[in-house]
Design an enzyme around this catalytic site. Structure first.
Site, PDB file in Angstrom:
ATOM      1  N   GLU A  22       0.833  -1.207   0.000  1.00  0.00           N
ATOM      2  CA  GLU A  22       0.000   0.000   0.000  1.00  0.00           C
ATOM      3  C   GLU A  22       0.870   1.262   0.000  1.00  0.00           C
ATOM      4  O   GLU A  22       1.856   1.347   0.730  1.00  0.00           O
ATOM      5  CB  GLU A  22      -0.899  -0.015   1.239  1.00  0.00           C
ATOM      6  CG  GLU A  22      -1.865   1.163   1.249  1.00  0.00           C
ATOM      7  CD  GLU A  22      -3.072   0.893   2.109  1.00  0.00           C
ATOM      8  OE1 GLU A  22      -3.686  -0.178   1.964  1.00  0.00           O
ATOM      9  OE2 GLU A  22      -3.397   1.759   2.927  1.00  0.00           O
ATOM     10  N   THR A  53      -3.914   4.914  -1.544  1.00  0.00           N
ATOM     11  CA  THR A  53      -4.992   5.419  -0.690  1.00  0.00           C
ATOM     12  C   THR A  53      -5.583   6.714  -1.247  1.00  0.00           C
ATOM     13  O   THR A  53      -5.011   7.359  -2.128  1.00  0.00           O
ATOM     14  CB  THR A  53      -4.508   5.653   0.756  1.00  0.00           C
ATOM     15  OG1 THR A  53      -3.489   6.653   0.739  1.00  0.00           O
ATOM     16  CG2 THR A  53      -3.977   4.375   1.367  1.00  0.00           C
ATOM     17  N   TYR A  54      -6.740   7.071  -0.694  1.00  0.00           N
ATOM     18  CA  TYR A  54      -7.498   8.244  -1.139  1.00  0.00           C
ATOM     19  C   TYR A  54      -7.487   9.265  -0.013  1.00  0.00           C
ATOM     20  O   TYR A  54      -7.877   8.945   1.122  1.00  0.00           O
ATOM     21  CB  TYR A  54      -8.933   7.797  -1.426  1.00  0.00           C
ATOM     22  CG  TYR A  54      -9.720   8.720  -2.312  1.00  0.00           C
ATOM     23  CD1 TYR A  54      -9.381   8.878  -3.653  1.00  0.00           C
ATOM     24  CD2 TYR A  54     -10.824   9.403  -1.821  1.00  0.00           C
ATOM     25  CE1 TYR A  54     -10.125   9.702  -4.478  1.00  0.00           C
ATOM     26  CE2 TYR A  54     -11.574  10.227  -2.646  1.00  0.00           C
ATOM     27  CZ  TYR A  54     -11.211  10.374  -3.970  1.00  0.00           C
ATOM     28  OH  TYR A  54     -11.957  11.184  -4.784  1.00  0.00           O
ATOM     29  N   ARG A 112     -15.690   4.197   3.878  1.00  0.00           N
ATOM     30  CA  ARG A 112     -16.431   5.385   4.289  1.00  0.00           C
ATOM     31  C   ARG A 112     -15.490   6.573   4.399  1.00  0.00           C
ATOM     32  O   ARG A 112     -15.812   7.672   3.992  1.00  0.00           O
ATOM     33  CB  ARG A 112     -17.109   5.148   5.643  1.00  0.00           C
ATOM     34  CG  ARG A 112     -18.021   6.278   6.051  1.00  0.00           C
ATOM     35  CD  ARG A 112     -18.321   6.251   7.533  1.00  0.00           C
ATOM     36  NE  ARG A 112     -17.142   6.568   8.333  1.00  0.00           N
ATOM     37  CZ  ARG A 112     -17.132   6.615   9.657  1.00  0.00           C
ATOM     38  NH1 ARG A 112     -18.239   6.331  10.325  1.00  0.00           N
ATOM     39  NH2 ARG A 112     -16.027   6.920  10.326  1.00  0.00           N
ATOM     40  N   GLY A 113     -14.292   6.324   4.956  1.00  0.00           N
ATOM     41  CA  GLY A 113     -13.377   7.424   5.255  1.00  0.00           C
ATOM     42  C   GLY A 113     -13.645   7.962   6.650  1.00  0.00           C
ATOM     43  O   GLY A 113     -14.631   7.591   7.302  1.00  0.00           O
ATOM     44  N   ASP A 114     -12.752   8.802   7.121  1.00  0.00           N
ATOM     45  CA  ASP A 114     -12.890   9.420   8.446  1.00  0.00           C
ATOM     46  C   ASP A 114     -13.282  10.886   8.293  1.00  0.00           C
ATOM     47  O   ASP A 114     -12.963  11.518   7.285  1.00  0.00           O
ATOM     48  CB  ASP A 114     -11.559   9.331   9.208  1.00  0.00           C
ATOM     49  CG  ASP A 114     -11.309   7.915   9.696  1.00  0.00           C
ATOM     50  OD1 ASP A 114     -12.261   7.289  10.193  1.00  0.00           O
ATOM     51  OD2 ASP A 114     -10.168   7.442   9.558  1.00  0.00           O
ATOM     52  N   GLN A 184      -7.154  -3.457   8.878  1.00  0.00           N
ATOM     53  CA  GLN A 184      -6.403  -2.435   9.605  1.00  0.00           C
ATOM     54  C   GLN A 184      -5.168  -3.096  10.202  1.00  0.00           C
ATOM     55  O   GLN A 184      -5.150  -4.320  10.372  1.00  0.00           O
ATOM     56  CB  GLN A 184      -7.327  -1.908  10.724  1.00  0.00           C
ATOM     57  CG  GLN A 184      -6.805  -0.763  11.512  1.00  0.00           C
ATOM     58  CD  GLN A 184      -6.507   0.416  10.620  1.00  0.00           C
ATOM     59  OE1 GLN A 184      -5.437   0.464  10.019  1.00  0.00           O
ATOM     60  NE2 GLN A 184      -7.438   1.342  10.511  1.00  0.00           N
TER      61      GLN A 184
HETATM   62  P1  FAD Z   1     -17.823   1.523   7.356  1.00  0.00           P
HETATM   63  O1  FAD Z   1     -17.756   0.082   6.986  1.00  0.00           O
HETATM   64  O2  FAD Z   1     -18.922   2.337   6.764  1.00  0.00           O
HETATM   65  O3  FAD Z   1     -17.911   1.610   8.951  1.00  0.00           O
HETATM   66  C1  FAD Z   1     -17.809   2.873   9.590  1.00  0.00           C
HETATM   67  C2  FAD Z   1     -18.488   2.809  10.959  1.00  0.00           C
HETATM   68  O4  FAD Z   1     -19.896   2.722  10.800  1.00  0.00           O
HETATM   69  C3  FAD Z   1     -18.090   1.591  11.778  1.00  0.00           C
HETATM   70  O5  FAD Z   1     -18.069   1.955  13.145  1.00  0.00           O
HETATM   71  C4  FAD Z   1     -19.188   0.602  11.512  1.00  0.00           C
HETATM   72  O6  FAD Z   1     -19.333  -0.306  12.586  1.00  0.00           O
HETATM   73  C5  FAD Z   1     -20.408   1.521  11.368  1.00  0.00           C
HETATM   74  N1  FAD Z   1     -21.395   1.014  10.407  1.00  0.00           N
HETATM   75  C6  FAD Z   1     -21.134   0.593   9.142  1.00  0.00           C
HETATM   76  N2  FAD Z   1     -22.277   0.236   8.516  1.00  0.00           N
HETATM   77  C7  FAD Z   1     -23.273   0.437   9.418  1.00  0.00           C
HETATM   78  C8  FAD Z   1     -24.696   0.270   9.378  1.00  0.00           C
HETATM   79  N3  FAD Z   1     -25.317  -0.188   8.287  1.00  0.00           N
HETATM   80  N4  FAD Z   1     -25.396   0.612  10.485  1.00  0.00           N
HETATM   81  C9  FAD Z   1     -24.791   1.080  11.588  1.00  0.00           C
HETATM   82  N5  FAD Z   1     -23.448   1.249  11.686  1.00  0.00           N
HETATM   83  C10 FAD Z   1     -22.709   0.936  10.612  1.00  0.00           C
HETATM   84  N6  FAD Z   1      -9.333   6.177   4.892  1.00  0.00           N
HETATM   85  C11 FAD Z   1      -9.163   7.109   3.924  1.00  0.00           C
HETATM   86  O7  FAD Z   1      -9.552   8.258   4.119  1.00  0.00           O
HETATM   87  N7  FAD Z   1      -8.574   6.811   2.725  1.00  0.00           N
HETATM   88  C12 FAD Z   1      -8.123   5.561   2.450  1.00  0.00           C
HETATM   89  O8  FAD Z   1      -7.602   5.315   1.360  1.00  0.00           O
HETATM   90  C13 FAD Z   1      -8.254   4.552   3.452  1.00  0.00           C
HETATM   91  N8  FAD Z   1      -7.828   3.299   3.234  1.00  0.00           N
HETATM   92  C14 FAD Z   1      -8.017   2.330   4.198  1.00  0.00           C
HETATM   93  C15 FAD Z   1      -7.608   1.019   3.936  1.00  0.00           C
HETATM   94  C16 FAD Z   1      -7.782   0.015   4.877  1.00  0.00           C
HETATM   95  C17 FAD Z   1      -7.330  -1.391   4.575  1.00  0.00           C
HETATM   96  C18 FAD Z   1      -8.380   0.327   6.128  1.00  0.00           C
HETATM   97  C19 FAD Z   1      -8.565  -0.742   7.171  1.00  0.00           C
HETATM   98  C20 FAD Z   1      -8.806   1.621   6.402  1.00  0.00           C
HETATM   99  C21 FAD Z   1      -8.633   2.645   5.441  1.00  0.00           C
HETATM  100  N9  FAD Z   1      -9.052   3.945   5.657  1.00  0.00           N
HETATM  101  C22 FAD Z   1      -8.886   4.910   4.686  1.00  0.00           C
HETATM  102  C23 FAD Z   1      -9.664   4.318   6.950  1.00  0.00           C
HETATM  103  C24 FAD Z   1     -11.201   4.130   6.944  1.00  0.00           C
HETATM  104  O9  FAD Z   1     -11.766   5.036   6.030  1.00  0.00           O
HETATM  105  C25 FAD Z   1     -11.687   4.397   8.365  1.00  0.00           C
HETATM  106  O10 FAD Z   1     -11.269   3.334   9.196  1.00  0.00           O
HETATM  107  C26 FAD Z   1     -13.183   4.656   8.537  1.00  0.00           C
HETATM  108  O11 FAD Z   1     -13.414   5.123   9.862  1.00  0.00           O
HETATM  109  C27 FAD Z   1     -14.060   3.430   8.367  1.00  0.00           C
HETATM  110  O12 FAD Z   1     -14.172   3.105   7.053  1.00  0.00           O
HETATM  111  P2  FAD Z   1     -15.021   1.818   6.620  1.00  0.00           P
HETATM  112  O13 FAD Z   1     -14.922   1.743   5.163  1.00  0.00           O
HETATM  113  O14 FAD Z   1     -14.645   0.643   7.415  1.00  0.00           O
HETATM  114  O15 FAD Z   1     -16.495   2.305   7.067  1.00  0.00           O
END
Ligand code: FAD
Length: 295
Positions: A22, A53-54, A112-114, A184
Site C-alpha cells: 500500500e 490510498t485516497y 467510508r473514510g474518516d 487495519q
Molecule cells: P464503514 O464500513 O462504513 O464503517 C464505519 C463505521 O460505521 C463503523 O463503526 C461501523 O461499525 C459503522 N457502520 C457501518 N455500517 C453500518 C450500518 N449499516 N449501520 C450502523 N453502523 C454501521 N481512509 C481514507 O480516508 N482513505 C483511504 O484510502 C483509506 N484506506 C483504508 C484502507 C484500509 C485497509 C483500512 C482498514 C482503512 C482505510 N481507511 C482509509 C480508513 C477508513 O476510512 C476508516 O477506518 C473509517 O473510519 C471506516 O471506514 P469503513 O470503510 O470501514 O467504514
C-alpha cells in the site's frame, strides 16, 4: 506497460499466496521520487496488487488518480485504487469511478473514510452523498466493472459497539458485493483469526488479507493505534522497550516482530499479506528477508 491489470478476485482465487503493498499519494516532488523509488524496488517481487490510498480532499485526490494511472501505464502491476465517501456527492463519486475506469483501473477499495477532524470525530455524511462504505459498495456493485475491496478490523472499528457488531458490518459489505477485504494494522495474530472465524460463522467467505505495519517507532505507532483502535500489546511493548533509546535495535526488533506475525498468519491460513509501506521499500524488504520471500 508490461502487462494488463487484472481482477484481484481472480488473482486471490488462483490459490497462490498474495503479497501486496500500500502507498499513499505524495505531497510534493521529493515525495513523488521517494514513492517511485519504493514502487520500483518492490516491483520485482511481483506483488499480487498495489494499492493507493485516497486522501481527505482536494489535490491529494488528483494525486491518487495520477499515481494509479501511472502504475497502469508504466508498470506490470495490478492497481487497487481507494475511494471514500468523505465530502463527495454521489455524482462526484460516479465521476471518480468514470476516471478510474478510463485509466484502466479494474479494482477499487471502497471506504467510508474518516471525518476531516480525525478518526475519533463524529461522522456526518455529506449532503447528497453516502453514509456507510456499504452504500458505496452497493453503488459500485450495481454499476459493475470493478472488483471491490473493503476494510476489516481485527480489533473492531472504534465506532462499532462490539467485535460481533463489527463483523456484522463486514458481512453486510460482503453481501452488498465486496469481493475481498484488507484489515487495519494489528499486532496479535489471534485477533485476525478470531475476525475470520466470526465472518465465516456468519456465512461470508470473502478472502480477508491481513494488513501489516512494522513498528519502527513505538511512540508514533501507539499514537496512531489509539486513534484507529489498534492497541500495541504489552509483550510487544516490552520487547521493543528492552532496547531503550537504541533506535537501530528498536527498529530491528520491530522488523523481527512483524516477520513473526507474518509467519504466524500464513501458517494459520491467511491468504496473503498486505504491507503498509509508508512509501518506502526498506522495512517491507527486510521482513521479506526474514520470511525468505525471493524475487
Ligand atoms: P464503514 O464500513 O462504513 O464503517 C464505519 C463505521 O460505521 C463503523 O463503526 C461501523 O461499525 C459503522 N457502520 C457501518 N455500517 C453500518 C450500518 N449499516 N449501520 C450502523 N453502523 C454501521 N481512509 C481514507 O480516508 N482513505 C483511504 O484510502 C483509506 N484506506 C483504508 C484502507 C484500509 C485497509 C483500512 C482498514 C482503512 C482505510 N481507511 C482509509 C480508513 C477508513 O476510512 C476508516 O477506518 C473509517 O473510519 C471506516 O471506514 P469503513 O470503510 O470501514 O467504514
Amino acid at each position: 506497460m508490461t502487462e494488463q491489470p487484472t481482477r484481484i478476485s481472480d488473482l486471490l482465487g488462483s490459490g497462490q499466496r498474495s503479497f501486496s503493498f500500500e502507498f499513499f499519494p505524495p505531497k510534493d516532488e521529493a515525495g513523488t521520487d521517494q514513492l517511485w523509488d519504493a514502487i520500483r524496488a518492490l516491483e520485482p517481487y511481483r506483488p499480487t496488487f498495489v494499492s493507493v490510498t485516497y486522501g481527505a480532499g482536494g489535490s491529494t485526490r488528483d494525486t491518487t488518480m495520477r499515481v494509479t494511472s501511472r502504475i497502469v501505464r508504466e508498470t506490470g502491476m495490478t492497481p487497487l485504487a481507494h475511494l471514500t465517501c468523505v465530502g463527495h456527492t454521489v455524482a462526484e463519486i460516479e465521476h471518480v469511478l468514470d476516471a478510474y475506469a478510463e485509466a484502466g483501473v479494474e479494482n477499487v477499495m471502497l471506504l467510508r473514510g474518516d471525518p476531516p477532524e480525525g478518526p475519533r470525530a463524529e461522522w456526518t455524511p455529506t449532503p447528497g452523498g453516502l453514509t456507510y462504505a456499504q452504500d458505496l459498495v452497493e453503488l459500485v456493485a450495481a454499476r459493475g466493472g470493478f472488483d471491490i475491496g473493503v476494510a476489516a478490523f481485527p480489533e473492531g472499528h472504534p465506532g462499532a459497539s462490539s467485535r460481533d457488531a463489527d463483523a456484522d458490518v463486514l458481512v453486510a459489505k460482503a453481501k452488498a458485493g465486496a469481493d475481498f477485504a484488507v484489515t487495519q494494522m494489528f499486532f496479535r495474530a489471534q485477533d485476525y483469526f478470531d475476525l475470520v472465524e466470526r465472518v465465516r460463522d456468519r456465512g461470508a467467505d470473502l478472502p480477508i488479507l491481513p494488513g501489516i505495519m512494522p513498528i519502527l517507532n513505538l511512540a508514533a505507532i501507539r499514537r496512531q493505534g489509539e486513534l484507529i483502535g489498534a492497541a500495541v500489546p504489552d509483550d510487544v511493548v516490552a520487547r521493543l522497550a528492552a532496547h531503550g533509546e537504541d533506535r537501530t535495535a528498536v527498529r530491528a526488533a520491530g522488523i523481527e516482530l512483524a516477520a513473526e506475525l507474518c509467519e504466524e498468519l500464513l501458517a494459520g491460513g491467511a491468504p496473503g499479506l498486505h504491507f503498509y509501506t509508508l512509501n518506502r521499500s526498506k522495512a517491507t524488504l527486510e521482513i521479506f528477508g526474514h520470511l525468505n520471500v525471493a524475487v
